[in-house]
Design a protein around this motif. Structure first.
Motif, mmCIF file in Angstrom:
data_model
loop_
_atom_site.group_PDB
_atom_site.id
_atom_site.type_symbol
_atom_site.label_atom_id
_atom_site.label_comp_id
_atom_site.label_asym_id
_atom_site.label_seq_id
_atom_site.Cartn_x
_atom_site.Cartn_y
_atom_site.Cartn_z
ATOM 1 N N THR A 5 0.364 70.838 -22.488
ATOM 2 C CA THR A 5 0.966 71.878 -23.318
ATOM 3 C C THR A 5 0.462 73.257 -22.906
ATOM 4 O OG1 THR A 5 1.159 70.352 -25.186
ATOM 5 C CG2 THR A 5 1.290 72.709 -25.675
ATOM 6 N N THR A 9 2.550 76.406 -21.280
ATOM 7 C CA THR A 9 2.482 77.765 -21.818
ATOM 8 C C THR A 9 2.227 78.771 -20.713
ATOM 9 O OG1 THR A 9 1.587 76.898 -23.900
ATOM 10 C CG2 THR A 9 1.335 79.257 -23.501
ATOM 11 N N THR A 66 9.692 73.090 -18.879
ATOM 12 C CA THR A 66 9.689 71.813 -19.600
ATOM 13 C C THR A 66 10.025 70.652 -18.662
ATOM 14 O OG1 THR A 66 10.352 72.895 -21.672
ATOM 15 C CG2 THR A 66 10.686 70.526 -21.526
ATOM 16 N N ALA A 189 3.836 74.103 -32.156
ATOM 17 C CA ALA A 189 3.067 73.514 -31.056
ATOM 18 C C ALA A 189 1.883 72.734 -31.604
ATOM 19 C CB ALA A 189 2.583 74.609 -30.103
ATOM 20 N N THR A 192 3.310 69.538 -33.559
ATOM 21 C CA THR A 192 3.793 68.476 -32.662
ATOM 22 C C THR A 192 2.630 67.791 -31.960
ATOM 23 O OG1 THR A 192 4.188 70.151 -30.946
ATOM 24 C CG2 THR A 192 6.074 69.444 -32.244
ATOM 25 N N TYR A 193 1.593 68.554 -31.642
ATOM 26 C CA TYR A 193 0.418 67.949 -30.997
ATOM 27 C C TYR A 193 -0.303 67.006 -31.952
ATOM 28 C CZ TYR A 193 -4.250 67.400 -29.076
ATOM 29 O OH TYR A 193 -5.432 66.866 -28.634
ATOM 30 N N SER A 206 5.583 69.003 -27.892
ATOM 31 C CA SER A 206 4.548 70.026 -27.789
ATOM 32 C C SER A 206 4.643 70.754 -26.449
ATOM 33 C CB SER A 206 3.153 69.419 -27.964
ATOM 34 O OG SER A 206 2.832 68.537 -26.912
ATOM 35 N N CYS A 209 7.306 73.294 -26.969
ATOM 36 C CA CYS A 209 6.755 74.373 -27.800
ATOM 37 C C CYS A 209 5.852 75.278 -26.977
ATOM 38 C CB CYS A 209 5.986 73.804 -28.989
ATOM 39 S SG CYS A 209 7.010 72.964 -30.202
ATOM 40 N N GLY A 210 5.044 74.675 -26.101
ATOM 41 C CA GLY A 210 4.182 75.465 -25.229
ATOM 42 C C GLY A 210 4.991 76.367 -24.316
#
Length: 325
Positions: A5, A9, A66, A189, A192-193, A206, A209-210
């Motif tokens: 993740t 990011t 992703t 994030a 979800t983690y 996640s 999200c990252g």
């Protein structure tokens, strides 16, 4: 999963930073400038011509990062990417027509709605038929998961379309929608983690999200005041699609009402303003959406962005209290 993740990011951030010096001059070269509403704040008139459609940068970053970083592309990742990109395409068409017509009028309302409902239905249908999601939604501040049964799909479609347009309304100041959605993205994030440690399908979100957080961090370099580029409907609709998709796949659409409190306030300000004016001929706010009201009473837009971001951070902290981990 945490390492992946974080990697997503950083990668998404770098992709947007790299794309900026290529995308912004290209948008300027093709005169893809923003048209400013005449009825909007007069201080915004100087922004006319600022390149728009900059949301392309973070959409590319999110999708590419992703897909590259994920060890395995799960069904949830595919559908969240489809929703984000699909809404981005609707926004792209809307922005493109505005540029061609040289006025702040793109797709007709019914055309936008048809596109939005289509992608919302795909997501709702996927969730409804998923063994991990089904037709239940979490009720905040409780351990209860309520089964909507046959009403699940229409409810989720309404939620997605409503959330997407709420994010779109929030995109009215330099860095506003980016900052708020960045904070909401961090919230999801973390969620979800924590929830996805024993569930590969949810845990993979996640990564998305990252990528969302990283891409918005990068985009703020170009979108914070004074903005070098606007995200346009291309970006705001994509962000709305992303946030609503994450919430649906987590079975937590109602949590968006809390963590996305600014989205709700912006939308309610428009509804209240229009209703009041039609019924009484009087306006409740000096201007709507809400961020323009604060501008009209003397706040600089950087102050509005700062305070709305602070409020969003507080709303997200409350959101953690509303979830049963």
């Amino acid at each position: 999963m945490m390492e992946i993740t974080i990697l997503a990011t950083v990668c998404a951030f770098l992709v947007v930073i790299f794309l900026g010096p290529i995308t912004i001059p290209t948008l300027k070269r093709f005169k893809f400038g923003q048209s400013i509403r005449e009825e909007g704040p007069q201080s915004h008139m100087k922004k006319a011509g600022t390149p728009t459609m900059g949301g392309i940068m973070f959409i590319i970053a999110i999708v590419v990062t992703t897909m590259v970083v994920s060890r395995k592309m799960t069904g949830t990742l595919w559908v969240v990417l489809l929703t984000t990109a699909g809404y981005g395409v609707i926004g792209l068409l809307d922005d493109g027509l505005k540029i061609v017509r040289r006025r702040n009028l793109g797709l007709r309302a019914y055309q936008k709605l048809i596109g939005q409902i289509t992608f919302a239905f795909i997501l709702a249908y996927f969730a409804y038929n998923s063994k991990d999601i089904g037709s239940t939604i979490h009720i905040p501040f409780t351990d209860v998961y309520f089964d909507l049964g046959i009403w699940y799909i229409p409810f989720i479609i309404f939620f997605i379309v409503g959330t997407t347009n709420a994010v779109n309304l929030t995109d009215g100041l330099d860095g506003l929608a980016s900052s708020i959605t960045l904070i909401v993205g961090v919230f999801f994030a973390v969620v979800t983690y924590l929830i996805g440690t024993d569930n590969e399908s949810i845990g993979s979100l996640s990564i998305f999200c990252g990528a969302l957080v990283g891409s918005l961090l990068g985009f703020l370099k170009y979108n914070s005041y004074p903005a070098q580029v606007f995200m346009g409907d291309t970006g705001s609709l994509a962000l709305g699609g992303a946030i609503s998709a994450i919430a649906v796949l987590l079975k937590m659409p109602l949590i968006v009402v809390i963590v996305g409190g600014i989205y709700v306030m912006e939308t309610l300000s428009v509804i209240i303003q229009v209703t009041s004016f039609k019924l009484t001929g009087k306006r409740v706010f000096k201007m709507s959406p809400l961020h323009h009201h604060f501008e009209q009473i003397g706040w600089h837009e950087t102050k509005v962005v700062a305070w709305f971001s602070i409020l969003t951070a507080i709303f997200c902290l409350i959101g953690f209290l509303a979830i049963s981990f």
